[in-house]
Motif scaffolding. Structure first.
Motif, mmCIF file in Angstrom:
data_model
loop_
_atom_site.group_PDB
_atom_site.id
_atom_site.type_symbol
_atom_site.label_atom_id
_atom_site.label_comp_id
_atom_site.label_asym_id
_atom_site.label_seq_id
_atom_site.Cartn_x
_atom_site.Cartn_y
_atom_site.Cartn_z
ATOM 1 N N MET A 299 -75.939 -18.644 57.974
ATOM 2 C CA MET A 299 -75.372 -19.887 57.471
ATOM 3 C C MET A 299 -75.119 -19.733 55.970
ATOM 4 O O MET A 299 -75.880 -19.112 55.258
ATOM 5 C CB MET A 299 -76.343 -21.031 57.731
ATOM 6 N N SER A 300 -74.065 -20.334 55.500
ATOM 7 C CA SER A 300 -73.711 -20.207 54.086
ATOM 8 C C SER A 300 -74.271 -21.369 53.267
ATOM 9 O O SER A 300 -74.607 -22.421 53.801
ATOM 10 C CB SER A 300 -72.191 -20.145 53.934
ATOM 11 N N LYS A 301 -74.347 -21.122 51.960
ATOM 12 C CA LYS A 301 -74.747 -22.148 51.004
ATOM 13 C C LYS A 301 -73.555 -22.405 50.103
ATOM 14 O O LYS A 301 -72.837 -21.481 49.733
ATOM 15 C CB LYS A 301 -75.931 -21.671 50.161
ATOM 16 N N VAL A 302 -73.345 -23.663 49.754
ATOM 17 C CA VAL A 302 -72.210 -24.021 48.899
ATOM 18 C C VAL A 302 -72.662 -23.997 47.446
ATOM 19 O O VAL A 302 -73.679 -24.591 47.081
ATOM 20 C CB VAL A 302 -71.643 -25.407 49.280
ATOM 21 N N TRP A 303 -71.872 -23.294 46.632
ATOM 22 C CA TRP A 303 -72.163 -23.157 45.206
ATOM 23 C C TRP A 303 -70.979 -23.647 44.391
ATOM 24 O O TRP A 303 -69.827 -23.436 44.753
ATOM 25 C CB TRP A 303 -72.451 -21.689 44.875
ATOM 26 N N ARG A 304 -71.276 -24.337 43.311
ATOM 27 C CA ARG A 304 -70.306 -24.740 42.295
ATOM 28 C C ARG A 304 -70.853 -24.259 40.960
ATOM 29 O O ARG A 304 -72.000 -23.852 40.879
ATOM 30 C CB ARG A 304 -70.142 -26.258 42.259
ATOM 31 N N GLU A 305 -70.075 -24.336 39.911
ATOM 32 C CA GLU A 305 -70.552 -23.881 38.603
ATOM 33 C C GLU A 305 -71.764 -24.670 38.121
ATOM 34 O O GLU A 305 -72.511 -24.193 37.281
ATOM 35 C CB GLU A 305 -69.427 -23.947 37.573
ATOM 36 N N THR A 306 -71.983 -25.841 38.650
ATOM 37 C CA THR A 306 -73.156 -26.638 38.293
ATOM 38 C C THR A 306 -74.385 -26.252 39.106
ATOM 39 O O THR A 306 -75.470 -26.767 38.861
ATOM 40 C CB THR A 306 -72.862 -28.136 38.497
ATOM 41 N N GLY A 307 -74.222 -25.370 40.088
ATOM 42 C CA GLY A 307 -75.342 -24.912 40.907
ATOM 43 C C GLY A 307 -75.066 -25.103 42.393
ATOM 44 O O GLY A 307 -73.951 -25.422 42.804
ATOM 45 N N PHE A 308 -76.097 -24.894 43.184
ATOM 46 C CA PHE A 308 -75.965 -25.035 44.634
ATOM 47 C C PHE A 308 -75.889 -26.509 45.014
ATOM 48 O O PHE A 308 -76.518 -27.356 44.381
ATOM 49 C CB PHE A 308 -77.126 -24.346 45.354
ATOM 50 N N VAL A 309 -75.130 -26.793 46.052
ATOM 51 C CA VAL A 309 -74.902 -28.161 46.514
ATOM 52 C C VAL A 309 -75.789 -28.420 47.717
ATOM 53 O O VAL A 309 -75.771 -27.654 48.684
ATOM 54 C CB VAL A 309 -73.417 -28.356 46.908
ATOM 55 N N ASP A 310 -76.570 -29.479 47.647
ATOM 56 C CA ASP A 310 -77.407 -29.869 48.779
ATOM 57 C C ASP A 310 -76.620 -30.816 49.681
ATOM 58 O O ASP A 310 -75.844 -31.645 49.212
ATOM 59 C CB ASP A 310 -78.671 -30.583 48.297
ATOM 60 N N ASN A 311 -76.823 -30.702 50.966
ATOM 61 C CA ASN A 311 -76.258 -31.624 51.951
ATOM 62 C C ASN A 311 -74.737 -31.711 51.916
ATOM 63 O O ASN A 311 -74.170 -32.796 52.020
ATOM 64 C CB ASN A 311 -76.869 -33.026 51.772
ATOM 65 N N ASP A 312 -74.074 -30.587 51.767
ATOM 66 C CA ASP A 312 -72.616 -30.593 51.817
ATOM 67 C C ASP A 312 -72.201 -30.878 53.259
ATOM 68 O O ASP A 312 -72.662 -30.210 54.179
ATOM 69 C CB ASP A 312 -72.053 -29.242 51.364
ATOM 70 N N PRO A 313 -71.309 -31.859 53.481
ATOM 71 C CA PRO A 313 -70.982 -32.251 54.851
ATOM 72 C C PRO A 313 -69.931 -31.390 55.541
ATOM 73 O O PRO A 313 -69.763 -31.495 56.757
ATOM 74 C CB PRO A 313 -70.455 -33.674 54.678
ATOM 75 N N TRP A 314 -69.206 -30.541 54.824
ATOM 76 C CA TRP A 314 -68.072 -29.822 55.396
ATOM 77 C C TRP A 314 -68.493 -28.521 56.064
ATOM 78 O O TRP A 314 -69.208 -27.725 55.477
ATOM 79 C CB TRP A 314 -67.035 -29.523 54.320
ATOM 80 N N ILE A 315 -67.996 -28.319 57.305
ATOM 81 C CA ILE A 315 -68.289 -27.090 58.031
ATOM 82 C C ILE A 315 -67.031 -26.553 58.699
ATOM 83 O O ILE A 315 -66.085 -27.291 58.965
ATOM 84 C CB ILE A 315 -69.377 -27.277 59.114
ATOM 85 N N VAL A 316 -67.058 -25.263 58.950
ATOM 86 C CA VAL A 316 -66.062 -24.629 59.800
ATOM 87 C C VAL A 316 -66.729 -24.500 61.162
ATOM 88 O O VAL A 316 -67.766 -23.843 61.283
ATOM 89 C CB VAL A 316 -65.664 -23.236 59.257
ATOM 90 N N GLU A 317 -66.182 -25.157 62.169
ATOM 91 C CA GLU A 317 -66.801 -25.101 63.495
ATOM 92 C C GLU A 317 -66.637 -23.722 64.114
ATOM 93 O O GLU A 317 -65.593 -23.082 63.980
ATOM 94 C CB GLU A 317 -66.185 -26.148 64.434
ATOM 95 N N THR A 318 -67.705 -23.275 64.761
ATOM 96 C CA THR A 318 -67.706 -22.021 65.509
ATOM 97 C C THR A 318 -68.360 -22.303 66.859
ATOM 98 O O THR A 318 -68.783 -23.439 67.124
ATOM 99 C CB THR A 318 -68.495 -20.919 64.771
ATOM 100 N N ASP A 319 -68.502 -21.281 67.677
ATOM 101 C CA ASP A 319 -69.195 -21.461 68.950
ATOM 102 C C ASP A 319 -70.651 -21.848 68.722
ATOM 103 O O ASP A 319 -71.235 -22.585 69.504
ATOM 104 C CB ASP A 319 -69.127 -20.185 69.792
ATOM 105 N N GLU A 320 -71.246 -21.341 67.622
ATOM 106 C CA GLU A 320 -72.656 -21.609 67.326
ATOM 107 C C GLU A 320 -72.854 -22.897 66.533
ATOM 108 O O GLU A 320 -73.895 -23.531 66.621
ATOM 109 C CB GLU A 320 -73.276 -20.451 66.527
ATOM 110 N N VAL A 321 -71.869 -23.276 65.723
ATOM 111 C CA VAL A 321 -72.006 -24.429 64.828
ATOM 112 C C VAL A 321 -70.984 -25.493 65.207
ATOM 113 O O VAL A 321 -69.787 -25.244 65.198
ATOM 114 C CB VAL A 321 -71.788 -24.009 63.347
#
Length: 169
Positions: A1-23
């Motif tokens: 699973m990936s973590k979302v990063w911005r220049e301000t740091g890692f983002v908690d609880n990001d709602p956006w996902i790319v759907e896959t068979d597993e996710v």
């Protein structure tokens, strides 16, 4: 699973996902729709706050009539050697004047992030362990000088009449 990063740091609880068979998206998650599905949904409804996933072979210009309804565009980097998403990001920022979130997904490597930032990408779905470690440590490589104008200006450096560079205002 990936973590979302911005220049301000890692983002908690990001709602956006790319759907896959597993996710799969649940109640609290939003799906980044493939281009054709996003266009079909936009044509069938008045929805705003949409998310779209642009694959390398997609024509990003098809988004133009819908940009005001899109909250996030994710550009896919399927392999480190496939740079078409850099072109998609540049087109979105510079020619289509897209102002909302632009995210890199896929094979996001630490040494490419400064180049992605210059193209206007402002968030990154990072899975690569080395990239995650370096970002956690605040060790982002830099690019002090560049010659091409981009969506994001570089630090002031020496100028040469025969080289183009982005000028900061």
């Amino acid at each position: 699973m990936s973590k979302v990063w911005r220049e301000t740091g890692f983002v908690d609880n990001d709602p956006w996902i790319v759907e896959t068979d597993e996710v799969k998206a649940g109640e609290e998650l939003k799906v980044l729709l493939p281009l054709d599905e996003m266009i079909a949904r936009a044509e069938e409804s008045n929805d705003v706050g949409l998310g779209v996933l642009i694959k390398p072979a997609d024509d990003v210009r098809k988004l133009e009539p819908y940009l005001y309804r899109i909250e996030i565009v994710a550009v896919d980097f399927p392999a480190f050697s496939d740079g078409r998403a850099f072109s998609h990001a540049s087109l979105l920022r510079e020619r289509l004047a897209y102002k909302n979130e632009l995210r890199a997904v896929g094979d996001v490597l630490i040494d490419q992030i400064p180049l992605m930032l210059r193209c206007g990408i402002d968030s990154f779905a990072v899975k690569n362990p080395t990239a995650l470690k370096r970002l956690e440590e605040g060790r982002l490589p830099g690019i002090a000088v560049h010659y091409q104008p981009t969506a994001r200006a570089a630090e002031q450096g020496p100028g040469y009449s025969w080289r183009r560079r982005t000028v900061t205002a």
